[in-house]
Scaffold this active site. Sequence first.
Site, mmCIF file in Angstrom:
data_model
loop_
_atom_site.group_PDB
_atom_site.id
_atom_site.type_symbol
_atom_site.label_atom_id
_atom_site.label_comp_id
_atom_site.label_asym_id
_atom_site.label_seq_id
_atom_site.Cartn_x
_atom_site.Cartn_y
_atom_site.Cartn_z
ATOM 1 N N ILE A 1 -40.658 -12.818 -23.303
ATOM 2 C CA ILE A 1 -40.841 -13.328 -24.670
ATOM 3 C C ILE A 1 -42.283 -13.081 -25.115
ATOM 4 O O ILE A 1 -43.135 -13.960 -25.028
ATOM 5 C CB ILE A 1 -40.504 -14.834 -24.752
ATOM 6 N N HIS A 2 -42.550 -11.847 -25.584
ATOM 7 C CA HIS A 2 -43.872 -11.555 -26.158
ATOM 8 C C HIS A 2 -43.732 -11.630 -27.677
ATOM 9 O O HIS A 2 -42.768 -12.213 -28.186
ATOM 10 C CB HIS A 2 -44.394 -10.195 -25.664
ATOM 11 N N ALA A 3 -44.696 -11.063 -28.399
ATOM 12 C CA ALA A 3 -44.752 -11.293 -29.847
ATOM 13 C C ALA A 3 -43.471 -10.886 -30.581
ATOM 14 O O ALA A 3 -42.966 -11.635 -31.422
ATOM 15 C CB ALA A 3 -45.952 -10.555 -30.436
#
Lengths: 92, 312
Positions: free
Chosen positions: A18-20
């Site tokens: 779950i990155h940007a």
Amino acid sequence: MADEAIVKQFKVLNEYGIHARPAALLVSAAAKYECDIFVENNGNKVSCKSIMGLLTIEGSPGCTMEVSALGCDARDALAEIEELFVNKFYED
Amino acid sequence: MDLTIKTMMDAGADILQLSVLAGEDHLDRRIPEIAMNRPGLALTGFFQYFANQRLQIFGLAEFTYLKSLGEKEKYKRLEELFKQQVPGIIVTRKRKPLPEMLELAERYKVPVLRTAMVTMNFVNECTLLLEKMTAPTERIQGTTMEVMGMGVLLRGDPGIGKSETALSLIERGYSIVSDDVTEVRRTSRGRILCWANEITRFHMEIRGLGIIHIPSLFGVASIRRDTELDIVIDLRLPTGDEDRTGVYPETVEIMGVEVPCITLPVRSGRDMANIVEVAALNQKLKELGHDAAKELDDKIINRLTRRGRANG
């Protein structure tokens, strides 16, 4: 209106977790619904409508997170969020 | 605009300090190429590849060389140069032209001009001027501001609040270039230059107020003639699918140049000037090589994937 939260568990399947970008997709999806949506991982619980929140929960690849929704459209919201997790946030 | 000796002299009257020495009746000669040529090689008699479509600059070197030639030879080579129908000859450093040049100028209908500037300065200034005169321009919809050294073009549907945002930015001490209609051209450095239409320059229309004159109300610090464009900001009613991270920036194409572009949702009570100010600052930071959104994302990806691998 349900007064019990609906809870589902989803596994993070994409390569980077779950990155940007996935966080932005989750927030855009969640923002369309009235219900309160929370994401929990390792004892950290944040609103699914907050980018900065989602970036702090350390949703690393392979981990399983708990998503809960409370409100009249909770079922639809969870279905849309499930789509994102299942489709690896359309990455890879 | 047709580029001729006359139009060049008019446009550059205060910069180039040009006066006509000969060929006064032929100032309507066209200048086909905007580069300048120093005809040193041609004066040695080598006319193959002679750039006869360009203005010819006679500086110290040309005159010194001509002095070293015998009278007959000198005349012959100068005549050959005039015969090539160059658009015009410019004598720099306020030097006296040779009498032969004045005679040939009338005979071959080629104007000879003089400037007080030294050659290098003249070539620089004149090239800039000719480029400016010949560059295609476009008129685009949008208000242009200069915010902390950054050129910002505000776009959006009529009534969305471009002028109001500009007004707030002026009150914060920034300057306005154009309101609602912006003239643009592409510079030789591949940037977009913005300025205002001459007629409405420094005026602004505010709904309910009518037309106001910015420098009269806010002082000369509030206005600016032109600015290079760094970022386009589209003001739009909220749609719900706005960019939330800024990790994947967008651009718009203006006259073949890709310019960074962001879309800001406008809601009542939202201080747009503040957000535009921050957007300009953030863009400035990016141009300095520091992309905060990208760096944070890379840091998070790094951390998550390391943890992911540890989990097996």
